[in-house]
Enzyme design. Structure first.
Site, PDB file in Angstrom:
ATOM      1  N   GLY A  12      34.857  43.096  33.817  1.00  0.00           N
ATOM      2  CA  GLY A  12      35.679  43.485  34.977  1.00  0.00           C
ATOM      3  C   GLY A  12      35.230  42.756  36.235  1.00  0.00           C
ATOM      4  O   GLY A  12      35.403  43.261  37.346  1.00  0.00           O
ATOM      5  N   ASP A  85      38.295  37.981  26.637  1.00  0.00           N
ATOM      6  CA  ASP A  85      39.227  39.102  26.438  1.00  0.00           C
ATOM      7  C   ASP A  85      38.500  40.113  25.571  1.00  0.00           C
ATOM      8  O   ASP A  85      38.105  39.797  24.442  1.00  0.00           O
ATOM      9  CB  ASP A  85      40.506  38.605  25.747  1.00  0.00           C
ATOM     10  CG  ASP A  85      41.530  39.727  25.630  1.00  0.00           C
ATOM     11  OD1 ASP A  85      41.117  40.914  25.590  1.00  0.00           O
ATOM     12  OD2 ASP A  85      42.724  39.424  25.574  1.00  0.00           O
ATOM     13  N   LYS A 148      33.695  55.914  35.998  1.00  0.00           N
ATOM     14  CA  LYS A 148      34.508  57.099  35.724  1.00  0.00           C
ATOM     15  C   LYS A 148      35.958  56.646  35.495  1.00  0.00           C
ATOM     16  O   LYS A 148      36.304  55.551  35.921  1.00  0.00           O
ATOM     17  CB  LYS A 148      34.405  58.090  36.875  1.00  0.00           C
ATOM     18  CG  LYS A 148      35.194  57.687  38.130  1.00  0.00           C
ATOM     19  CD  LYS A 148      35.313  58.840  39.100  1.00  0.00           C
ATOM     20  CE  LYS A 148      36.351  58.523  40.144  1.00  0.00           C
ATOM     21  NZ  LYS A 148      36.532  59.489  41.184  1.00  0.00           N
ATOM     22  N   ASP A 177      28.217  58.054  38.776  1.00  0.00           N
ATOM     23  CA  ASP A 177      28.941  58.920  39.704  1.00  0.00           C
ATOM     24  C   ASP A 177      28.341  58.565  41.059  1.00  0.00           C
ATOM     25  O   ASP A 177      27.208  58.958  41.362  1.00  0.00           O
ATOM     26  CB  ASP A 177      28.694  60.395  39.367  1.00  0.00           C
ATOM     27  CG  ASP A 177      29.410  61.338  40.326  1.00  0.00           C
ATOM     28  OD1 ASP A 177      29.658  60.929  41.475  1.00  0.00           O
ATOM     29  OD2 ASP A 177      29.691  62.489  39.945  1.00  0.00           O
ATOM     30  N   HIS A 178      29.077  57.777  41.855  1.00  0.00           N
ATOM     31  CA  HIS A 178      28.431  57.182  43.034  1.00  0.00           C
ATOM     32  C   HIS A 178      27.989  58.246  44.049  1.00  0.00           C
ATOM     33  O   HIS A 178      27.114  57.993  44.865  1.00  0.00           O
ATOM     34  CB  HIS A 178      29.306  56.111  43.679  1.00  0.00           C
ATOM     35  CG  HIS A 178      30.551  56.632  44.303  1.00  0.00           C
ATOM     36  ND1 HIS A 178      31.652  56.964  43.571  1.00  0.00           N
ATOM     37  CD2 HIS A 178      30.863  56.876  45.591  1.00  0.00           C
ATOM     38  CE1 HIS A 178      32.581  57.406  44.386  1.00  0.00           C
ATOM     39  NE2 HIS A 178      32.147  57.363  45.622  1.00  0.00           N
ATOM     40  N   GLU A 216      39.403  63.781  52.497  1.00  0.00           N
ATOM     41  CA  GLU A 216      39.797  62.388  52.753  1.00  0.00           C
ATOM     42  C   GLU A 216      41.030  62.341  53.641  1.00  0.00           C
ATOM     43  O   GLU A 216      41.987  63.107  53.415  1.00  0.00           O
ATOM     44  CB  GLU A 216      40.146  61.690  51.434  1.00  0.00           C
ATOM     45  CG  GLU A 216      38.997  61.571  50.469  1.00  0.00           C
ATOM     46  CD  GLU A 216      39.434  60.890  49.183  1.00  0.00           C
ATOM     47  OE1 GLU A 216      39.205  59.686  49.043  1.00  0.00           O
ATOM     48  OE2 GLU A 216      40.028  61.569  48.334  1.00  0.00           O
ATOM     49  N   HIS A 240      32.409  64.799  40.848  1.00  0.00           N
ATOM     50  CA  HIS A 240      31.623  64.842  42.093  1.00  0.00           C
ATOM     51  C   HIS A 240      31.303  66.273  42.544  1.00  0.00           C
ATOM     52  O   HIS A 240      30.149  66.610  42.803  1.00  0.00           O
ATOM     53  CB  HIS A 240      32.366  64.121  43.225  1.00  0.00           C
ATOM     54  CG  HIS A 240      32.871  62.761  42.846  1.00  0.00           C
ATOM     55  ND1 HIS A 240      32.085  61.844  42.205  1.00  0.00           N
ATOM     56  CD2 HIS A 240      34.081  62.171  43.008  1.00  0.00           C
ATOM     57  CE1 HIS A 240      32.787  60.733  42.001  1.00  0.00           C
ATOM     58  NE2 HIS A 240      33.991  60.906  42.473  1.00  0.00           N
ATOM     59  N   LYS A 342      37.822  63.277  57.449  1.00  0.00           N
ATOM     60  CA  LYS A 342      37.203  62.472  56.377  1.00  0.00           C
ATOM     61  C   LYS A 342      35.733  62.849  56.375  1.00  0.00           C
ATOM     62  O   LYS A 342      34.974  62.441  57.257  1.00  0.00           O
ATOM     63  CB  LYS A 342      37.377  60.987  56.702  1.00  0.00           C
ATOM     64  CG  LYS A 342      36.669  60.036  55.764  1.00  0.00           C
ATOM     65  CD  LYS A 342      36.963  58.604  56.188  1.00  0.00           C
ATOM     66  CE  LYS A 342      36.001  57.564  55.654  1.00  0.00           C
ATOM     67  NZ  LYS A 342      35.583  57.688  54.298  1.00  0.00           N
TER      68      LYS A 342
HETATM   69  P1  NAP Z   1      40.841  46.519  38.443  1.00  0.00           P
HETATM   70  O1  NAP Z   1      40.778  45.948  39.812  1.00  0.00           O
HETATM   71  O2  NAP Z   1      42.171  46.778  37.833  1.00  0.00           O
HETATM   72  O3  NAP Z   1      40.029  45.524  37.506  1.00  0.00           O
HETATM   73  C1  NAP Z   1      40.099  45.625  36.128  1.00  0.00           C
HETATM   74  C2  NAP Z   1      39.240  44.548  35.509  1.00  0.00           C
HETATM   75  O4  NAP Z   1      39.386  44.635  34.118  1.00  0.00           O
HETATM   76  C3  NAP Z   1      39.600  43.145  35.921  1.00  0.00           C
HETATM   77  O5  NAP Z   1      38.410  42.418  36.175  1.00  0.00           O
HETATM   78  C4  NAP Z   1      40.293  42.606  34.672  1.00  0.00           C
HETATM   79  O6  NAP Z   1      40.071  41.238  34.555  1.00  0.00           O
HETATM   80  C5  NAP Z   1      39.538  43.331  33.589  1.00  0.00           C
HETATM   81  N1  NAP Z   1      40.287  43.425  32.339  1.00  0.00           N
HETATM   82  C6  NAP Z   1      41.429  44.137  32.099  1.00  0.00           C
HETATM   83  N2  NAP Z   1      41.806  43.971  30.814  1.00  0.00           N
HETATM   84  C7  NAP Z   1      40.886  43.148  30.244  1.00  0.00           C
HETATM   85  C8  NAP Z   1      40.732  42.610  28.944  1.00  0.00           C
HETATM   86  N3  NAP Z   1      41.586  42.880  27.950  1.00  0.00           N
HETATM   87  N4  NAP Z   1      39.661  41.827  28.720  1.00  0.00           N
HETATM   88  C9  NAP Z   1      38.784  41.542  29.694  1.00  0.00           C
HETATM   89  N5  NAP Z   1      38.875  42.017  30.955  1.00  0.00           N
HETATM   90  C10 NAP Z   1      39.928  42.804  31.213  1.00  0.00           C
HETATM   91  O7  NAP Z   1      40.022  47.862  38.303  1.00  0.00           O
HETATM   92  P2  NAP Z   1      38.873  48.420  39.270  1.00  0.00           P
HETATM   93  O8  NAP Z   1      39.498  49.125  40.389  1.00  0.00           O
HETATM   94  O9  NAP Z   1      37.906  47.332  39.541  1.00  0.00           O
HETATM   95  O10 NAP Z   1      38.227  49.576  38.378  1.00  0.00           O
HETATM   96  C11 NAP Z   1      37.372  49.299  37.299  1.00  0.00           C
HETATM   97  C12 NAP Z   1      36.825  50.600  36.732  1.00  0.00           C
HETATM   98  O11 NAP Z   1      36.145  51.308  37.751  1.00  0.00           O
HETATM   99  C13 NAP Z   1      37.854  51.598  36.199  1.00  0.00           C
HETATM  100  O12 NAP Z   1      37.247  52.304  35.144  1.00  0.00           O
HETATM  101  C14 NAP Z   1      38.066  52.565  37.359  1.00  0.00           C
HETATM  102  O13 NAP Z   1      38.484  53.833  36.896  1.00  0.00           O
HETATM  103  C15 NAP Z   1      36.677  52.621  37.902  1.00  0.00           C
HETATM  104  N6  NAP Z   1      36.597  52.978  39.302  1.00  0.00           N
HETATM  105  C16 NAP Z   1      37.129  52.181  40.261  1.00  0.00           C
HETATM  106  C17 NAP Z   1      37.021  52.540  41.587  1.00  0.00           C
HETATM  107  C18 NAP Z   1      37.565  51.671  42.686  1.00  0.00           C
HETATM  108  O14 NAP Z   1      37.366  52.038  43.841  1.00  0.00           O
HETATM  109  N7  NAP Z   1      38.185  50.553  42.397  1.00  0.00           N
HETATM  110  C19 NAP Z   1      36.375  53.715  41.940  1.00  0.00           C
HETATM  111  C20 NAP Z   1      35.814  54.504  40.944  1.00  0.00           C
HETATM  112  C21 NAP Z   1      35.938  54.121  39.635  1.00  0.00           C
HETATM  113  P3  NAP Z   1      41.209  40.168  34.160  1.00  0.00           P
HETATM  114  O15 NAP Z   1      42.470  40.601  34.795  1.00  0.00           O
HETATM  115  O16 NAP Z   1      40.628  38.898  34.692  1.00  0.00           O
HETATM  116  O17 NAP Z   1      41.250  40.219  32.678  1.00  0.00           O
END
Ligand code: NAP
Length: 476
Positions: A12, A85, A148, A177-178, A216, A240, A342
């Site tokens: 990711g 992938d 999460k 869990d940040h 929030e 949380h 907030k």
């Molecule tokens: P995101 O921006 O949608 O990023 C998803 C990542 O997954 C991208 O790097 C994508 O890369 C990769 N990906 C998707 N399908 C793939 C595949 N088949 N093979 C390899 N890589 C793949 O998501 P995010 O917001 O960073 O969140 C990531 C995780 O953190 C999730 O579990 C989310 O619930 C959790 N989370 C996020 C936040 C937040 O604030 N963003 C907060 C708490 C928890 P490519 O497109 O290059 O394949």
């Protein structure tokens, strides 16, 4: 300082979380010397990036943290990228070969952290391939960090755990869990157990009630699709808020080991009182959803949200713990989006010594300020012999906070050290889901009247009524 040796593989690497939180956290660890010569990071994603593309993204993402441009360039040489992938078995062989090459180059002794920052539906695919394709090393440690949510109910959490356990044991799994990485959350144990002032009365003899507020001002922003399937209870309370509650209610652990701390938290989460009737749920839980206001859209008008959605964006709850020391002490919990504040706060209301005098009040302020305030009683200054409350408080300054590790930085560091004190054990997660599942089983029978609070307001009126029944108000 002992030098930590490891290869961190980030699934990711092209995602939002990686650039907003993870690269700055890892850079700070490098800047502070916790990571150095024997460290490499391999970012992966399907996007066809070169190492240089990856370094460009990391450079931008850490820009605010940079004090020494030469040191930054040195850090960036430790960053690598491999297009991968996660569904493609063959790609794991490329990754394995690359890890082996970097292991040689950086002398990382087979130590591996696999950080999965992509959709939870892909967690088992990745962990299974890591196992079957031989990426788990024999000579070093292998740890898994996952984001999460961990399931969306008890059954899915059990299923996820079963699949992860095919490749990783519980002691290798670090569920981030940040909130547990925040300074004042980590301080709860010190405040409670290292002050005689609190330790002996931290029970139903001394405490009237708790309030836990996770509020929030923002709405769902661009997370409408995820949020509409999740809602406030699953997104904020299951993890949380119940983690904070467990830290507030747990007994002193027998020592400072992660096992002892987790054991005490498990006892609390296993003892949460499960409301038995729908009437009990109606009386003690207030769901809300924001409607439109002059400056804001309503929840149902947000992007990727169903126009007749009944997903809750607010919850106020009276949670009880079925243990003798907590009999009669409510834990009032509230979380909400698009409210007028907030803030992340814990309020502990102590019982008064005699009727007519205010009980002591301890506020642990997690955000936006970091610190605490204790209201103590003393004589009104001057001729009067009346009693009034004055604050003793300590808030960290911006300069102090700039030196303090940030939540992701701290938790990644603790994972590198193999310390699980601030990570939830699987059983904590499962008990929390059982509590939430029980609520939803009752809510299925009650049609909510949404929207029931205006965007930008303090939340539904019924949340105030919930506390009014106990002759108290939410602390502001
Ligand atoms: P995101 O921006 O949608 O990023 C998803 C990542 O997954 C991208 O790097 C994508 O890369 C990769 N990906 C998707 N399908 C793939 C595949 N088949 N093979 C390899 N890589 C793949 O998501 P995010 O917001 O960073 O969140 C990531 C995780 O953190 C999730 O579990 C989310 O619930 C959790 N989370 C996020 C936040 C937040 O604030 N963003 C907060 C708490 C928890 P490519 O497109 O290059 O394949």
């Amino acid at each position: 300082m002992t030098e930590n040796k490891l290869i961190l593989t980030l699934f990711g690497a092209t995602g939002d979380l990686a650039s907003r939180k993870l690269y700055p956290a890892i850079y700070r660890l490098y800047k502070n010397g916790h990571l150095s010569k024997h460290f490499a990071l391999i970012g992966t994603g399907r996007t066809k990036w070169s190492h240089e593309d990856m370094r460009h993204t990391v450079r931008q993402s850490v820009a605010k943290e940079v004090e020494d441009a030469t040191h930054l360039e040195e850090f960036l040489t430790h960053m690598y990228y491999l297009s991968h992938d996660v569904n493609d078995k063959a790609h794991y062989q490329n990754l394995k070969a690359f890890q082996a090459e970097l292991d040689q180059q950086y002398q990382t002794d087979g130590n591996r952290i696999f950080y999965i920052s992509l959709s939870p539906t892909l967690f088992p695919t990745i962990t299974l391939h890591l196992k079957t394709e031989g990426l788990i090393t024999e000579n070093g440690y292998n740890r898994l960090i996952i984001e999460k949510p961990f399931g969306h109910d008890t059954e899915s959490a059990q299923e996820l755990q079963r699949k992860l356990n095919q490749a990783f044991d519980e002691d290798q799994i670090f569920r981030i869990d940040h909130y547990l990485g925040k300074e004042m959350v980590q301080a709860i144990r010190n405040i409670r157990f290292d002050n005689r002032l609190f330790s002996d009365i931290w029970n139903n003899k001394g405490i009237d009630h708790f309030q836990i507020s996770l509020l929030e001002e923002v709405g769902v922003e661009d997370r409408g699709e995820y949020y509409d399937h999740s809602g406030a209870t699953r997104d904020m309370i299951q993890n949380h808020a119940l983690q904070l509650l467990a830290l507030l209610a747990m007994d002193a652990p027998k020592d400072n080991s992660a096992e002892a701390i987790q054991e005490e938290k498990i006892k609390i989460l296993a003892s949460l009182h499960l409301p038995e009737t729908t009437e009990e749920v109606k009386a003690n839980f207030v769901r809300g959803q924001y409607g439109p206001a002059a400056d804001f859209k309503g929840y149902r008008q947000e992007e990727n949200v169903a126009s007749d959605s009944n997903t809750e964006t607010y919850l106020a709850a009276k949670v009880e713990v079925d243990l003798p020391q907590w009999k009669g002490v409510p834990f009032f919990v509230r979380t909400g989006k698009r409210v007028n504040s907030k803030s992340t706060l814990i309020d502990v209301q102590f019982k008064p010594t005699i009727e007519g005098i205010a009980g002591n009040h301890l506020r642990i302020e997690i955000a936006p300020r970091t610190g605490y305030r204790l209201l103590v009683n003393q004589k009104v200054f001057g001729y009067s012999h009346d009693t009034y409350s004055i604050p003793f408080e300590y808030y960290y300054t911006d300069e102090q906070l700039a030196q303090t590790p940030q939540d992701y930085e701290r938790l990644i560091f603790e994972c590198i050290l193999g310390d699980k004190s601030h990570f939830a054990h699987y059983l904590e997660v499962e008990h929390a889901w059982k509590y939430i599942d029980n609520l939803f089983s009752h809510w299925q029978k009650i049609e909510p009247e949404f929207p029931n609070y205006e965007a930008g307001s303090k939340g539904p009126k019924a949340a105030d009524d919930l506390l009014a029944k106990h002759h108290i108000e939410w602390h502001q």
